[in-house]
Design a protein around this motif. Sequence first.
Motif, PDB file in Angstrom:
ATOM      1  N   GLY A 111      56.162 117.045 107.790  1.00 35.52           N
ATOM      2  CA  GLY A 111      55.859 116.022 106.807  1.00 35.52           C
ATOM      3  C   GLY A 111      55.904 114.664 107.485  1.00 35.52           C
ATOM      4  N   ALA A 112      54.896 113.837 107.259  1.00 33.83           N
ATOM      5  CA  ALA A 112      54.844 112.525 107.912  1.00 33.83           C
ATOM      6  C   ALA A 112      55.971 111.621 107.430  1.00 33.83           C
ATOM      7  N   ALA A 113      56.382 111.785 106.195  1.00 31.20           N
ATOM      8  CA  ALA A 113      57.406 110.908 105.638  1.00 31.20           C
ATOM      9  C   ALA A 113      58.816 111.292 106.073  1.00 31.20           C
ATOM     10  N   ASP A 114      59.071 112.597 106.234  1.00 30.04           N
ATOM     11  CA  ASP A 114      60.455 113.025 106.506  1.00 30.04           C
ATOM     12  C   ASP A 114      60.618 113.823 107.808  1.00 30.04           C
ATOM     13  N   PHE A 115      59.526 114.137 108.487  1.00 26.86           N
ATOM     14  CA  PHE A 115      59.543 114.907 109.736  1.00 26.86           C
ATOM     15  C   PHE A 115      60.221 116.264 109.599  1.00 26.86           C
ATOM     16  N   ARG A 116      60.136 116.825 108.400  1.00 29.80           N
ATOM     17  CA  ARG A 116      60.656 118.174 108.169  1.00 29.80           C
ATOM     18  C   ARG A 116      59.503 119.167 108.251  1.00 29.80           C
ATOM     19  N   PRO A 117      59.767 120.376 108.744  1.00 31.60           N
ATOM     20  CA  PRO A 117      58.707 121.391 108.823  1.00 31.60           C
ATOM     21  C   PRO A 117      58.079 121.628 107.456  1.00 31.60           C
ATOM     22  N   ARG A 118      56.766 121.853 107.462  1.00 33.21           N
ATOM     23  CA  ARG A 118      56.058 122.137 106.211  1.00 33.21           C
ATOM     24  C   ARG A 118      54.801 122.929 106.502  1.00 33.21           C
ATOM     25  N   ALA A 119      54.275 123.542 105.491  1.00 30.11           N
ATOM     26  CA  ALA A 119      53.038 124.315 105.631  1.00 30.11           C
ATOM     27  C   ALA A 119      51.850 123.374 105.770  1.00 30.11           C
ATOM     28  N   ILE A 120      50.873 123.812 106.520  1.00 30.01           N
ATOM     29  CA  ILE A 120      49.615 123.087 106.615  1.00 30.01           C
ATOM     30  C   ILE A 120      48.900 123.265 105.277  1.00 30.01           C
ATOM     31  N   PRO A 121      48.395 122.185 104.667  1.00 29.63           N
ATOM     32  CA  PRO A 121      47.695 122.318 103.379  1.00 29.63           C
ATOM     33  C   PRO A 121      46.574 123.356 103.466  1.00 29.63           C
ATOM     34  N   ASP A 122      46.366 124.088 102.371  1.00 26.45           N
ATOM     35  CA  ASP A 122      45.458 125.238 102.350  1.00 26.45           C
ATOM     36  C   ASP A 122      44.065 124.959 102.907  1.00 26.45           C
ATOM     37  N   ALA A 123      43.415 123.878 102.465  1.00 29.81           N
ATOM     38  CA  ALA A 123      42.048 123.591 102.917  1.00 29.81           C
ATOM     39  C   ALA A 123      42.022 123.310 104.422  1.00 29.81           C
ATOM     40  N   LEU A 124      42.990 122.554 104.910  1.00 26.78           N
ATOM     41  CA  LEU A 124      43.066 122.251 106.333  1.00 26.78           C
ATOM     42  C   LEU A 124      43.387 123.516 107.126  1.00 26.78           C
ATOM     43  N   TYR A 125      44.291 124.326 106.600  1.00 28.27           N
ATOM     44  CA  TYR A 125      44.637 125.590 107.255  1.00 28.27           C
ATOM     45  C   TYR A 125      43.394 126.473 107.395  1.00 28.27           C
ATOM     46  N   ALA A 126      42.616 126.606 106.334  1.00 27.53           N
ATOM     47  CA  ALA A 126      41.409 127.440 106.364  1.00 27.53           C
ATOM     48  C   ALA A 126      40.415 126.916 107.397  1.00 27.53           C
ATOM     49  N   GLU A 127      40.252 125.597 107.457  1.00 28.01           N
ATOM     50  CA  GLU A 127      39.340 125.020 108.439  1.00 28.01           C
ATOM     51  C   GLU A 127      39.828 125.281 109.862  1.00 28.01           C
ATOM     52  N   LEU A 128      41.111 125.033 110.108  1.00 26.77           N
ATOM     53  CA  LEU A 128      41.660 125.262 111.445  1.00 26.77           C
ATOM     54  C   LEU A 128      41.571 126.746 111.815  1.00 26.77           C
ATOM     55  N   LYS A 129      41.893 127.608 110.877  1.00 23.88           N
ATOM     56  CA  LYS A 129      41.852 129.054 111.125  1.00 23.88           C
ATOM     57  C   LYS A 129      40.452 129.493 111.562  1.00 23.88           C
ATOM     58  N   SER A 130      39.423 128.828 111.035  1.00 20.60           N
ATOM     59  CA  SER A 130      38.045 129.179 111.394  1.00 20.60           C
ATOM     60  C   SER A 130      37.728 128.826 112.845  1.00 20.60           C
ATOM     61  N   HIS A 131      38.546 127.987 113.470  1.00 20.79           N
ATOM     62  CA  HIS A 131      38.348 127.598 114.873  1.00 20.79           C
ATOM     63  C   HIS A 131      39.228 128.417 115.834  1.00 20.79           C
ATOM     64  N   GLU A 132      40.019 129.313 115.287  1.00 11.83           N
ATOM     65  CA  GLU A 132      40.926 130.127 116.109  1.00 11.83           C
ATOM     66  C   GLU A 132      40.099 131.056 116.989  1.00 11.83           C
ATOM     67  N   THR A 133      40.478 131.122 118.295  1.00 14.06           N
ATOM     68  CA  THR A 133      39.722 131.945 119.235  1.00 14.06           C
ATOM     69  C   THR A 133      40.326 133.315 119.466  1.00 14.06           C
ATOM     70  N   LYS A 134      41.632 133.482 119.229  1.00 14.95           N
ATOM     71  CA  LYS A 134      42.290 134.767 119.383  1.00 14.95           C
ATOM     72  C   LYS A 134      43.634 134.711 118.685  1.00 14.95           C
TER      73      LYS A 134
END
Length: 137
Positions: A111-134
């Motif tokens: 999280g940008a505000a608290d620097f605590r671990p958090r999940a990647i937002p769903d839409a961004l996760y789906a986009e990034l996942k589409s670029h995964e090579t392996k």
Amino acid sequence: MFSWPTRVYWEDTDAGGVVYHAQYLAFLERARTEWMRALGHGQETLRAEHDLVFAVRAMRVDFRAPARLDDVLDVSVSLSGCRRASLVLDQAIRRGGSLLLDAQVRVAALGAADFRPRAIPDALYAELKSHETKIAE
């Protein structure tokens, strides 16, 4: 695979004109930043729109050959693993066809505000996942 060109400047080198080992990490960081920007998610956009930053959690670096003053380098980024709260990126630095360094970098979503671990937002996760090579190990 994303590629970002850079040149070695005096400030990147030691007294012998060889790139100082820590400077390679800066080259890798800049390439990761430019990769995200090329996907439409610059650092400020991630922070403002998603309250998200990525921070390096772990890194494996193999130094294979030195870069020198005035060398033109190519720094590559490839997403090899996308998890809900982290990414694994394979990176390399080349001069011409010669591999100078390869690295595997794990970044954590925070999280940008608290620097605590958090999940990647769903839409961004789906986009990034589409670029995964392996699948990451």
